[in-house]
Write a protein that holds these residues in place. Sequence first.
Motif, PDB file in Angstrom:
ATOM      1  N   LEU A   9      34.665  38.212  54.367  1.00 12.87           N
ATOM      2  CA  LEU A   9      35.415  39.107  55.395  1.00 12.87           C
ATOM      3  C   LEU A   9      34.697  39.040  56.885  1.00 12.87           C
ATOM      4  O   LEU A   9      34.815  38.927  57.859  1.00 12.87           O
ATOM      5  CB  LEU A   9      35.497  40.460  54.984  1.00 12.87           C
ATOM      6  N   ARG A  38      39.420  38.653  58.034  1.00 12.11           N
ATOM      7  CA  ARG A  38      40.495  38.963  57.041  1.00 12.11           C
ATOM      8  C   ARG A  38      41.390  37.775  56.614  1.00 12.11           C
ATOM      9  O   ARG A  38      41.868  37.760  55.264  1.00 12.11           O
ATOM     10  CB  ARG A  38      41.240  40.194  57.565  1.00 12.11           C
ATOM     11  N   LYS A  61      44.936  40.391  45.631  1.00 11.75           N
ATOM     12  CA  LYS A  61      44.098  40.716  46.793  1.00 11.75           C
ATOM     13  C   LYS A  61      44.261  41.989  47.399  1.00 11.75           C
ATOM     14  O   LYS A  61      43.005  42.550  48.018  1.00 11.75           O
ATOM     15  CB  LYS A  61      44.686  39.620  47.999  1.00 11.75           C
ATOM     16  N   GLU A  62      45.425  42.942  47.407  1.00 11.74           N
ATOM     17  CA  GLU A  62      45.243  44.095  47.998  1.00 11.74           C
ATOM     18  C   GLU A  62      44.307  45.127  47.371  1.00 11.74           C
ATOM     19  O   GLU A  62      43.595  45.952  47.893  1.00 11.74           O
ATOM     20  CB  GLU A  62      46.769  44.770  48.116  1.00 11.74           C
ATOM     21  N   GLU A 116      41.134  44.324  48.840  1.00 11.11           N
ATOM     22  CA  GLU A 116      40.872  45.070  49.860  1.00 11.11           C
ATOM     23  C   GLU A 116      40.651  46.649  49.983  1.00 11.11           C
ATOM     24  O   GLU A 116      39.963  47.004  50.845  1.00 11.11           O
ATOM     25  CB  GLU A 116      42.124  44.723  50.856  1.00 11.11           C
ATOM     26  N   LEU A 150      38.949  45.867  58.773  1.00 11.70           N
ATOM     27  CA  LEU A 150      39.736  45.967  57.895  1.00 11.70           C
ATOM     28  C   LEU A 150      40.025  47.595  57.316  1.00 11.70           C
ATOM     29  O   LEU A 150      40.959  47.963  57.111  1.00 11.70           O
ATOM     30  CB  LEU A 150      39.028  45.304  56.455  1.00 11.70           C
TER      31      LEU A 150
END
Length: 182
Positions: free
Chosen positions: A25, A30, A56-57, A60, A108
Motif C-alpha cells: 500500500l 491501493r 481483499k476487503e 483492507e 485507505l
Amino acid sequence: MTDQPDRSPRSPRAAQIVAAAREVLEEHGRDALTMRALAERLGIRAPSLYKHFRNKEAVEAALVEDGLAGMGTALHAALRTASPTGRVRALLAAYRGHALAHPGLYRLTTAGPLPRAALPAGLEEWAGRPFFLATEDPHLAQALWSYAHGMVVLELDRRYPSGSDLDLTWEAGARAFTAQAG
C-alpha cells in the motif's frame, strides 16, 4: 475513554500478511494491493492467503483498523503532552505528521465508506475522540477534523500553489479553531 479498545486478534501469519499489505500500500498505492501481490511479497501462493483472510476487503479492513489505531494513538499522545491552550495546535500537528508519514494507509483509512461492521467496537469513536477533547464541542470537533483531513489530502495531492507556506496555513487554522474552542 482514553484506553484504546480491544483490537481484532491476529495470528502471527495474519499479522505478517497485514504488514506485507501495508508495505504494498505505501510503496505502490491501493490499486496495487491485490491478493496476488501480497502472495508474491510473502513468497507464497495466493490461495494460502485465504486461510487467514476471506478476501481483499478483509485485508483492507485490517489495514483500516491499523490506520485508526495508529492515528488515535498519535492524537491521544499529543493531547496528553499539550497545555490546555495548545491542545488544538498539538492535535493538528500530530494529525498532519501521522498522515504524511503514512500516506497510503491514511488514504485507505479515510477515503470511501468506512467498513464499520468489520472494525472493533469503539475504535472509530476512540480514534476521533481527541478532536472533541480539544474543542469540547461535537460540531466544532467535526469541523476541526474536516479541516485537518482536507488540508492533508490537499497536501498529499500537491494541490497548493508552489511557494505556499503550509506550516503557516496550519498555524492559521490552529489559531482559528483555538479561538472558537476557547
